[in-house]
Design a protein around this motif. Structure first.
Motif, PDB file in Angstrom:
ATOM      1  N   VAL A 115      38.108  67.845  63.505  1.00  9.19           N
ATOM      2  CA  VAL A 115      38.186  69.205  62.970  1.00  9.19           C
ATOM      3  C   VAL A 115      37.240  70.071  63.791  1.00  9.19           C
ATOM      4  N   SER A 116      37.218  71.357  63.521  1.00  6.70           N
ATOM      5  CA  SER A 116      36.352  72.247  64.285  1.00  6.70           C
ATOM      6  C   SER A 116      34.907  72.137  63.794  1.00  6.70           C
ATOM      7  N   GLU A 117      33.996  72.488  64.673  1.00  4.52           N
ATOM      8  CA  GLU A 117      32.579  72.477  64.317  1.00  4.52           C
ATOM      9  C   GLU A 117      32.307  73.496  63.204  1.00  4.52           C
ATOM     10  N   LYS A 118      33.054  74.586  63.198  1.00  2.00           N
ATOM     11  CA  LYS A 118      32.898  75.597  62.148  1.00  2.00           C
ATOM     12  C   LYS A 118      33.218  75.003  60.780  1.00  2.00           C
ATOM     13  N   THR A 119      34.257  74.180  60.707  1.00  2.00           N
ATOM     14  CA  THR A 119      34.621  73.525  59.448  1.00  2.00           C
ATOM     15  C   THR A 119      33.489  72.632  58.967  1.00  2.00           C
ATOM     16  N   ILE A 120      32.875  71.891  59.882  1.00  2.82           N
ATOM     17  CA  ILE A 120      31.768  71.002  59.519  1.00  2.82           C
ATOM     18  C   ILE A 120      30.592  71.821  59.013  1.00  2.82           C
TER      19      ILE A 120
ATOM     20  N   SER B 132      25.192  64.974  65.066  1.00  6.09           N
ATOM     21  CA  SER B 132      25.162  66.435  65.127  1.00  6.09           C
ATOM     22  C   SER B 132      26.465  66.982  64.550  1.00  6.09           C
ATOM     23  N   PHE B 133      26.491  68.286  64.269  1.00  2.00           N
ATOM     24  CA  PHE B 133      27.717  68.904  63.760  1.00  2.00           C
ATOM     25  C   PHE B 133      28.857  68.728  64.759  1.00  2.00           C
ATOM     26  N   ARG B 134      28.563  68.849  66.034  1.00  3.46           N
ATOM     27  CA  ARG B 134      29.588  68.693  67.070  1.00  3.46           C
ATOM     28  C   ARG B 134      30.137  67.264  67.054  1.00  3.46           C
ATOM     29  N   GLU B 135      29.246  66.278  66.931  1.00  5.27           N
ATOM     30  CA  GLU B 135      29.690  64.883  66.898  1.00  5.27           C
ATOM     31  C   GLU B 135      30.525  64.602  65.647  1.00  5.27           C
ATOM     32  N   ILE B 136      30.105  65.156  64.523  1.00  2.03           N
ATOM     33  CA  ILE B 136      30.859  64.968  63.273  1.00  2.03           C
ATOM     34  C   ILE B 136      32.247  65.591  63.416  1.00  2.03           C
ATOM     35  N   ALA B 137      32.303  66.773  64.021  1.00  2.00           N
ATOM     36  CA  ALA B 137      33.599  67.435  64.238  1.00  2.00           C
ATOM     37  C   ALA B 137      34.505  66.557  65.103  1.00  2.00           C
ATOM     38  N   GLY B 138      33.928  65.938  66.130  1.00  2.00           N
ATOM     39  CA  GLY B 138      34.717  65.049  66.982  1.00  2.00           C
ATOM     40  C   GLY B 138      35.221  63.828  66.236  1.00  2.00           C
ATOM     41  N   VAL B 139      34.366  63.243  65.425  1.00  3.13           N
ATOM     42  CA  VAL B 139      34.746  62.056  64.651  1.00  3.13           C
ATOM     43  C   VAL B 139      35.848  62.395  63.658  1.00  3.13           C
ATOM     44  N   ARG B 140      35.739  63.550  63.017  1.00  3.97           N
ATOM     45  CA  ARG B 140      36.692  63.931  61.963  1.00  3.97           C
ATOM     46  C   ARG B 140      37.880  64.720  62.504  1.00  3.97           C
TER      47      ARG B 140
ATOM     48  N   PHE C  93      26.043  61.774  45.465  1.00  2.12           N
ATOM     49  CA  PHE C  93      27.126  62.657  45.902  1.00  2.12           C
ATOM     50  C   PHE C  93      28.060  62.967  44.734  1.00  2.12           C
ATOM     51  N   GLN C  94      28.334  61.977  43.899  1.00  2.00           N
ATOM     52  CA  GLN C  94      29.192  62.201  42.735  1.00  2.00           C
ATOM     53  C   GLN C  94      28.521  63.145  41.734  1.00  2.00           C
ATOM     54  N   LYS C  95      27.201  62.984  41.549  1.00  2.00           N
ATOM     55  CA  LYS C  95      26.477  63.888  40.642  1.00  2.00           C
ATOM     56  C   LYS C  95      26.537  65.325  41.144  1.00  2.00           C
ATOM     57  N   TRP C  96      26.486  65.490  42.454  1.00  2.00           N
ATOM     58  CA  TRP C  96      26.559  66.831  43.035  1.00  2.00           C
ATOM     59  C   TRP C  96      28.001  67.344  43.077  1.00  2.00           C
ATOM     60  N   ARG C  97      28.961  66.500  42.738  1.00  2.00           N
ATOM     61  CA  ARG C  97      30.384  66.842  42.737  1.00  2.00           C
ATOM     62  C   ARG C  97      30.891  67.257  44.127  1.00  2.00           C
ATOM     63  N   LEU C  98      30.522  66.477  45.117  1.00  2.31           N
ATOM     64  CA  LEU C  98      31.001  66.737  46.473  1.00  2.31           C
ATOM     65  C   LEU C  98      32.445  66.267  46.597  1.00  2.31           C
ATOM     66  N   THR C  99      33.207  66.973  47.405  1.00  3.21           N
ATOM     67  CA  THR C  99      34.578  66.548  47.689  1.00  3.21           C
ATOM     68  C   THR C  99      34.520  65.325  48.616  1.00  3.21           C
ATOM     69  N   GLY C 100      35.658  64.684  48.801  1.00  2.00           N
ATOM     70  CA  GLY C 100      35.720  63.536  49.710  1.00  2.00           C
ATOM     71  C   GLY C 100      35.294  63.900  51.126  1.00  2.00           C
ATOM     72  N   SER C 101      35.745  65.048  51.595  1.00  4.44           N
ATOM     73  CA  SER C 101      35.371  65.495  52.946  1.00  4.44           C
ATOM     74  C   SER C 101      33.884  65.778  53.025  1.00  4.44           C
ATOM     75  N   GLU C 102      33.333  66.413  52.002  1.00  5.14           N
ATOM     76  CA  GLU C 102      31.903  66.715  51.996  1.00  5.14           C
ATOM     77  C   GLU C 102      31.084  65.429  51.948  1.00  5.14           C
ATOM     78  N   GLU C 103      31.560  64.436  51.196  1.00  2.00           N
ATOM     79  CA  GLU C 103      30.862  63.150  51.157  1.00  2.00           C
ATOM     80  C   GLU C 103      30.833  62.517  52.544  1.00  2.00           C
ATOM     81  N   GLU C 104      31.956  62.542  53.239  1.00  2.00           N
ATOM     82  CA  GLU C 104      32.017  61.952  54.574  1.00  2.00           C
ATOM     83  C   GLU C 104      31.083  62.692  55.536  1.00  2.00           C
ATOM     84  N   VAL C 105      31.091  64.015  55.471  1.00  2.00           N
ATOM     85  CA  VAL C 105      30.194  64.805  56.321  1.00  2.00           C
ATOM     86  C   VAL C 105      28.745  64.485  55.973  1.00  2.00           C
ATOM     87  N   GLY C 106      28.429  64.381  54.685  1.00  2.00           N
ATOM     88  CA  GLY C 106      27.075  64.056  54.255  1.00  2.00           C
ATOM     89  C   GLY C 106      26.617  62.708  54.778  1.00  2.00           C
TER      90      GLY C 106
END
Length: 188
Positions: free
Chosen positions: A155-160, A145-153, A124-137
């Motif tokens: 935020v909206s599913e669109k953001t995920i 699922s994207f919906r479950e990740i949105a619920g955990v974080r 993830f660091q080599k790909w230069r992901l942000t902290g949020s992108e790392e967590e989503v990854g």
């Protein structure tokens, strides 16, 4: 009897309260419970006073309707609280089961998980992901699922979806399956 002016934009007031102060759903539930209690008690007091003054039947019917609506809201909130409580109890049981399973794992398995987590973090660091992108990854690799990740974080599913697209773009991978395969393919 207290009459509220017809021009008071109650829907806007409630939406403002909901979008501004109510970021935490527990506070929202308590405010709504207080609102229904206030309306129910105010309606009951007003209805009692109106009956002693002998107001028109139509007005009394309106007051009863408002009181019933507020009481219905209270019952609805009570049912929601009970369902939430049962859901929390079930989740706590599942968490305890998962913790017990984790405690029984061998030291070798725990060490392998730690090493794999380190490999994922380095990539993830080599790909230069942000902290949020790392967590989503990480959550995507866990199979959420994207919906479950949105619920955990919270935020909206669109953001995920946007963050997942950024992960694919930065990694040069075409999608979710290729992303998961990049880390897991050689393990099997």
């Amino acid at each position: 009897m207290i009459q509220m002016p017809y021009w008071v934009p109650w829907d806007r007031c409630l939406m403002t309260i909901r979008s501004g102060m109510m970021r935490d759903s527990r506070h929202h539930d308590l405010i709504m419970l207080g609102f229904f209690l206030l309306v129910a008690s105010g309606s009951a007091i007003d209805l009692h006073a109106d009956l002693s003054l002998g107001v028109s039947r139509l007005h009394t019917i309106k007051e009863v309707a408002v009181l019933l609506a507020a009481l219905t809201g209270l019952v609805w909130m009570g049912i929601g609280f009970k369902r939430s409580r049962l859901r929390i109890l079930k989740l706590n049981e599942q968490l305890e089961t998962a913790r017990a399973l984790a405690d029984r794992q061998s030291d070798e398995m725990k060490d392998a998980k730690r090493r794999m987590s380190g490999v994922i973090r380095e990539q993830f660091q080599k790909w230069r992901l942000t902290g949020s992108e790392e967590e989503v990854g990480r959550l995507m690799l866990k199979g959420l699922s994207f919906r479950e990740i949105a619920g955990v974080r919270a935020v909206s599913e669109k953001t995920i979806r946007q963050q997942a697209s950024a992960i694919y773009r930065k990694s040069g991978l075409s999608g979710r399956h290729e992303f998961a395969a990049w880390f897991l393919e050689d393990l099997f």
